[in-house]
Write a protein that holds these residues in place. Structure first.
Motif, PDB file in Angstrom:
ATOM      1  N   PHE A   1       2.040 -14.894 -10.708  1.00 37.49           N
ATOM      2  CA  PHE A   1       2.898 -14.358  -9.661  1.00 37.49           C
ATOM      3  C   PHE A   1       2.544 -12.893  -9.393  1.00 37.49           C
ATOM      4  O   PHE A   1       1.941 -12.216 -10.231  1.00 37.49           O
ATOM      5  CB  PHE A   1       4.371 -14.439 -10.061  1.00 37.49           C
ATOM      6  N   VAL A   2       2.936 -12.408  -8.226  1.00 40.22           N
ATOM      7  CA  VAL A   2       2.822 -10.988  -7.892  1.00 40.22           C
ATOM      8  C   VAL A   2       4.140 -10.320  -8.264  1.00 40.22           C
ATOM      9  O   VAL A   2       5.199 -10.760  -7.816  1.00 40.22           O
ATOM     10  CB  VAL A   2       2.539 -10.789  -6.389  1.00 40.22           C
ATOM     11  N   LEU A   3       4.093  -9.284  -9.080  1.00 39.24           N
ATOM     12  CA  LEU A   3       5.298  -8.538  -9.436  1.00 39.24           C
ATOM     13  C   LEU A   3       5.317  -7.226  -8.669  1.00 39.24           C
ATOM     14  O   LEU A   3       4.336  -6.483  -8.675  1.00 39.24           O
ATOM     15  CB  LEU A   3       5.329  -8.255 -10.940  1.00 39.24           C
ATOM     16  N   ARG A   4       6.455  -6.951  -8.001  1.00 41.73           N
ATOM     17  CA  ARG A   4       6.588  -5.703  -7.258  1.00 41.73           C
ATOM     18  C   ARG A   4       7.876  -5.001  -7.691  1.00 41.73           C
ATOM     19  O   ARG A   4       8.950  -5.612  -7.697  1.00 41.73           O
ATOM     20  CB  ARG A   4       6.592  -5.963  -5.754  1.00 41.73           C
ATOM     21  N   LEU A   5       7.743  -3.743  -8.030  1.00 43.67           N
ATOM     22  CA  LEU A   5       8.898  -2.926  -8.398  1.00 43.67           C
ATOM     23  C   LEU A   5       9.364  -2.154  -7.167  1.00 43.67           C
ATOM     24  O   LEU A   5       8.551  -1.571  -6.446  1.00 43.67           O
ATOM     25  CB  LEU A   5       8.522  -1.947  -9.517  1.00 43.67           C
TER      26      LEU A   5
END
Length: 332
Positions: A190-194
């Motif tokens: 998955f792509v994790l974005r903060l």
């Protein structure tokens, strides 16, 4: 439907090409995230004022005819809206559309993932601030983390790619769980974005802000991630990628390093209000014009006039008390 000539498109007064429309199909949500909606909130739009799916499809079609190539369905929680897949099918049939995506909290993805994929939704953004069940319940007001994780796996099985996890980082709340989210994202690709909290509504102003520019750079070093170069207009996030290319990590920094100069989007509320900037009050009542009997030509003229006066940027840092509407009312 009237459209601009080939090669033309929507350009605002600052030379930015507007090719992305976010559409709120409902302002209701089955969660009550602390930074989004206050407990006991009852100021939702009356259902009679919601655009029908056919009315939404008509307005979206006008935007696509004006050069908008990317559409995202949002909420509230969009999977609360009945027959959403029918709207998705109408949108994906529009000539010129390149991408249809969906933002969701994933509580209902198990039931809807395969139908949405078949209807033409290609990408998902999923709100997930923590993998700790107790923390999840405190943030969202519901003990349903397992349901969300099942939804993510159902989406992966259905073939959605990429699946982006959006984590709003709050000091002393979920900051310590970011490494766990990173490991989970690495495992599943998955792509994790903060995301930094924004002063939108009282709830947004009360959230414990964290500068995710610094946090993101530290996480990238710890996990030996490589900076990923993207073309201008690719979106507000800055990204890194794992050495094997299997996972991406990004930060969205509206407060510590705003990205307004490359803004390419506008938002349509569930009642058809066109919001020109997330951090400004400028809006145009397209839904009201439509229901008053406006022709396609009149609606196109209203859209063009609105884009021409799109604000240059938000002023979250300078005037944090300016936006009193809650995030769910704007459309994510």
């Amino acid at each position: 439907m009237t459209a601009l000539p080939n090669g033309a498109g929507l350009t605002d007064g600052f030379g930015r090409r507007i090719d992305y429309l976010r559409v709120s199909v409902t302002d209701r949500c089955d969660l009550r995230c602390t930074y989004c909606l206050p407990k006991g909130f009852k100021g939702f739009e009356e259902p009679a004022h919601w655009l029908t799916l056919d009315e939404m499809a008509r307005l979206i079609g006008l935007f696509v005819g004006l050069g908008v190539a990317k559409v995202r369905l949002t909420g509230g929680e969009p999977l609360l809206r009945r027959n959403l897949a029918d709207l998705a099918r109408k949108i994906t049939a529009l000539p010129g559309l390149a991408d249809l995506s969906l933002s969701t909290n994933a509580t209902r993805l198990v039931q809807h993932a395969h139908e949405l994929k078949a209807a033409g939704v290609g990408r998902l953004n999923v709100s997930l601030d923590t993998l700790d069940a107790d923390c999840f319940a405190r943030i969202t007001g519901r003990d349903c983390l397992a349901q969300v994780l099942d939804g993510l796996l159902a989406a992966k099985q259905a073939g959605f790619a990429p699946i982006k996890l959006n984590a709003v980082v709050q000091a002393g709340v979920n900051e310590a769980d970011i490494a766990r989210l990173m490991e989970y994202s690495l495992t599943h690709g998955f792509v994790l974005r903060l995301i930094e909290t924004m002063p939108i509504g009282d709830t947004g102003r009360q959230a414990a802000y964290v500068d995710v520019t610094a946090l993101g750079e530290r996480m990238a070093r710890e996990y030996r991630l490589i900076p990923q170069l993207l073309g201008q207009g690719a979106g507000p996030a800055r990204y890194w990628v794992s050495p094997d290319g299997g996972m991406s990590f990004g930060v969205i920094t509206p407060m510590s390093r705003h990205f307004c100069a490359a803004c390419n989007r506008v938002r349509l509320g569930v009642d058809g209000t066109l919001y020109l900037c997330l951090g400004q009050n400028d809006s145009v009542p397209l839904g009201a014009l439509l229901r008053a009997g406006a022709s396609d030509g009149e609606l196109l003229a209203a859209i063009r006039a609105a884009i021409a006066v799109k604000p240059e940027r938000h002023h979250f840092n300078e005037t944090p008390d300016k936006i009193v509407r809650f995030m769910s009312q704007t459309g994510g």
